[in-house]
Motif scaffolding. Structure first.
Motif, mmCIF file in Angstrom:
data_model
loop_
_atom_site.group_PDB
_atom_site.id
_atom_site.type_symbol
_atom_site.label_atom_id
_atom_site.label_comp_id
_atom_site.label_asym_id
_atom_site.label_seq_id
_atom_site.Cartn_x
_atom_site.Cartn_y
_atom_site.Cartn_z
ATOM 1 N N LEU A 1 -73.866 76.261 32.564
ATOM 2 C CA LEU A 1 -73.816 75.602 31.266
ATOM 3 C C LEU A 1 -72.948 74.346 31.348
ATOM 4 C CD1 LEU A 1 -74.477 75.591 28.247
ATOM 5 C CD2 LEU A 1 -72.448 77.018 27.870
ATOM 6 N N GLY A 2 -71.824 74.469 32.056
ATOM 7 C CA GLY A 2 -70.974 73.295 32.259
ATOM 8 C C GLY A 2 -71.696 72.202 33.027
ATOM 9 N N TYR A 3 -72.474 72.590 34.050
ATOM 10 C CA TYR A 3 -73.258 71.607 34.809
ATOM 11 C C TYR A 3 -74.234 70.876 33.888
ATOM 12 C CZ TYR A 3 -77.098 69.894 37.696
ATOM 13 O OH TYR A 3 -78.076 69.110 38.257
ATOM 14 N N ALA A 4 -74.922 71.626 33.029
ATOM 15 C CA ALA A 4 -75.893 71.011 32.123
ATOM 16 C C ALA A 4 -75.210 70.044 31.158
ATOM 17 C CB ALA A 4 -76.644 72.094 31.356
ATOM 18 N N LEU A 5 -74.057 70.426 30.627
ATOM 19 C CA LEU A 5 -73.348 69.566 29.683
ATOM 20 C C LEU A 5 -72.883 68.277 30.356
ATOM 21 C CD1 LEU A 5 -71.227 72.203 27.699
ATOM 22 C CD2 LEU A 5 -73.173 70.875 26.868
ATOM 23 N N VAL A 6 -72.336 68.405 31.565
ATOM 24 C CA VAL A 6 -71.880 67.211 32.294
ATOM 25 C C VAL A 6 -73.050 66.287 32.581
ATOM 26 C CG1 VAL A 6 -70.893 66.398 34.467
ATOM 27 C CG2 VAL A 6 -69.852 68.330 33.273
ATOM 28 N N HIS A 7 -74.178 66.887 33.017
ATOM 29 C CA HIS A 7 -75.379 66.095 33.305
ATOM 30 C C HIS A 7 -75.893 65.400 32.039
ATOM 31 C CE1 HIS A 7 -79.268 65.997 35.945
ATOM 32 N NE2 HIS A 7 -78.866 64.796 35.553
ATOM 33 N N TYR A 8 -75.865 66.115 30.928
ATOM 34 C CA TYR A 8 -76.356 65.539 29.672
ATOM 35 C C TYR A 8 -75.449 64.400 29.203
ATOM 36 C CZ TYR A 8 -77.677 65.088 24.785
ATOM 37 O OH TYR A 8 -78.079 64.585 23.574
ATOM 38 N N ILE A 9 -74.148 64.591 29.283
ATOM 39 C CA ILE A 9 -73.214 63.525 28.887
ATOM 40 C C ILE A 9 -73.417 62.298 29.748
ATOM 41 C CG2 ILE A 9 -70.777 62.898 28.787
ATOM 42 C CD1 ILE A 9 -70.204 65.821 28.031
ATOM 43 N N GLY A 10 -73.690 62.531 31.055
ATOM 44 C CA GLY A 10 -73.962 61.401 31.944
ATOM 45 C C GLY A 10 -75.242 60.669 31.572
ATOM 46 N N SER A 11 -76.227 61.415 31.064
ATOM 47 C CA SER A 11 -77.504 60.784 30.691
ATOM 48 C C SER A 11 -77.363 59.913 29.445
ATOM 49 C CB SER A 11 -78.566 61.857 30.455
ATOM 50 O OG SER A 11 -78.301 62.575 29.260
#
Length: 360
Positions: free
Chosen positions: A28-38
């Motif tokens: 979940l943390g990976y997804a959030l970091v990836h989304y914030i980067g997008s």
């Protein structure tokens, strides 16, 4: 705060539960970091679905890794490392294919089977993430094993410590029982059955106290003195008016915690080497006071004392005094003192200094 600590401990106590907590939270943390980067780029809203699918794929792929790592856990490290690296790369490549497929087939151009080999692109970047996951898995696993071994070592040390304390105190009972039973036998032989019955009754109460209070248990000093009076009542049957005991306890000292039956061998020593050798009898005095953070317990007699340094009795005497010193050492480490000195004008003085702990 306590509820949070209890909930956290609940999660830690079950390793399977702890794994799924980290597994779900990590991806979940990976997804959030990836989304914030997008968000830093102009991406369409559907890209959030690509991120979720990628994180979910990573979540699913690493679950079999867990069970695979369990099976190879006992391998020689020389073999284990290349096997783990290979498994990590296979998982990373699989993840890269799924991640690229969702990106190109859903987000970009749609279904394109002729370009599927292109989906292996960025597998090296995925490998680093998978390698991090594997590293965390093994790191946490080894940490948990280390904690288990440390807990077992502490438990073994504690059990050995308790066994040592029990051995030290229970060594005293045979000597005391031998003397008391001899006295009872003598009273029966001379037809003093009432006195013999009194001794049996007091001996029973004293032994009950001894059994009810473990050697590792600490009790208020006032309870220790009450038990000591039972012992002295038994000895008074033998010595009658020749044995006089004076007890002076300060109010604070009365509620100070002491090891159970810590005084009995000290009194027994005074009776054996002082009172028994004096035709007119003698006096034993017990004093206790609190000074600062220390409880000071003193036992003195007016017997003949010893020649030279009284401290050598600990090394050359019986088990009573030496065992008392060893019990104090086992319970308090270096935070105690146990000394023997000649008392002025005559007799022996025993001083015990231990940390002051007040009973609830």
């Amino acid at each position: 705060m306590k509820q949070f600590a209890a909930a956290w401990q609940y999660l830690l106590d079950d390793r399977s539960r702890f794994f799924w907590l980290l597994q779900g939270g990590g991806w979940l943390g990976y997804a959030l970091v990836h989304y914030i980067g997008s968000l830093m780029h102009e991406m369409r809203d559907i890209y959030a679905l690509i991120i979720v699918l990628g994180a979910y794929a990573g979540f699913l792929i690493t679950v079999p890794l867990r069970y695979f790592y369990r099976r190879i856990w006992e391998l020689n490290p020389v073999i284990l490392l290349p096997v783990v690296l290979t498994a990590t790369y296979v998982a990373a490549a699989s993840w890269a294919v799924i991640d690229n497929a969702t990106y190109w087939e859903i987000y970009k151009f749609g279904f394109r089977p002729d370009n599927w080999l292109f989906y292996f692109k960025n597998s090296l970047a995925k490998f680093y993430i998978m390698a991090s996951w594997s590293g965390l898995y093994f790191g946490i696993k080894y940490y948990q094993l280390l904690q288990d071994e440390r807990q077992k070592a502490l438990m073994a040390t504690s059990m050995a410590h308790q066994a040592q304390l029990k051995m030290l105190r229970y060594q005293l009972n045979p000597h005391f029982l031998f003397n008391t039973l001899n006295a009872i036998s003598t009273l029966i032989l001379v037809k003093q059955n009432d006195l013999a019955n009194q001794m049996v009754s007091k001996l029973s109460r004293f032994l009950r106290f001894s059994l009810d209070n473990e050697p590792i248990k600490k009790i208020p000093l006032v309870e220790e003195i009450d038990a000591l009076m039972l012992y002295l009542d038994i000895e008074r049957v033998r010595f009658d008016e020749r044995l006089n005991v004076v007890v002076e306890l300060s109010d604070a000292a009365q509620q100070a915690l002491v090891p159970s039956l810590i005084c009995q061998p000290l009194i027994e020593n005074s009776i054996k080497y002082a009172i028994a050798k004096m035709e007119a009898g003698g006096e034993i005095r017990i004093d206790a006071a609190v000074q600062g953070e220390q409880l000071i317990l003193t036992v003195t007699d007016n017997g003949p004392g010893v020649k030279g340094d009284a401290q050598h009795i600990l090394d050359n005497g019986g088990v009573g005094l030496a065992n008392t010193r060893d019990r104090l050492a086992a319970l308090y480490g270096t935070d105690y003192s146990f000394s023997l000195t000649n008392h002025d004008p005559s007799g022996l003085r025993i001083d015990i200094h231990i940390p002051y702990e007040q009973a609830d």
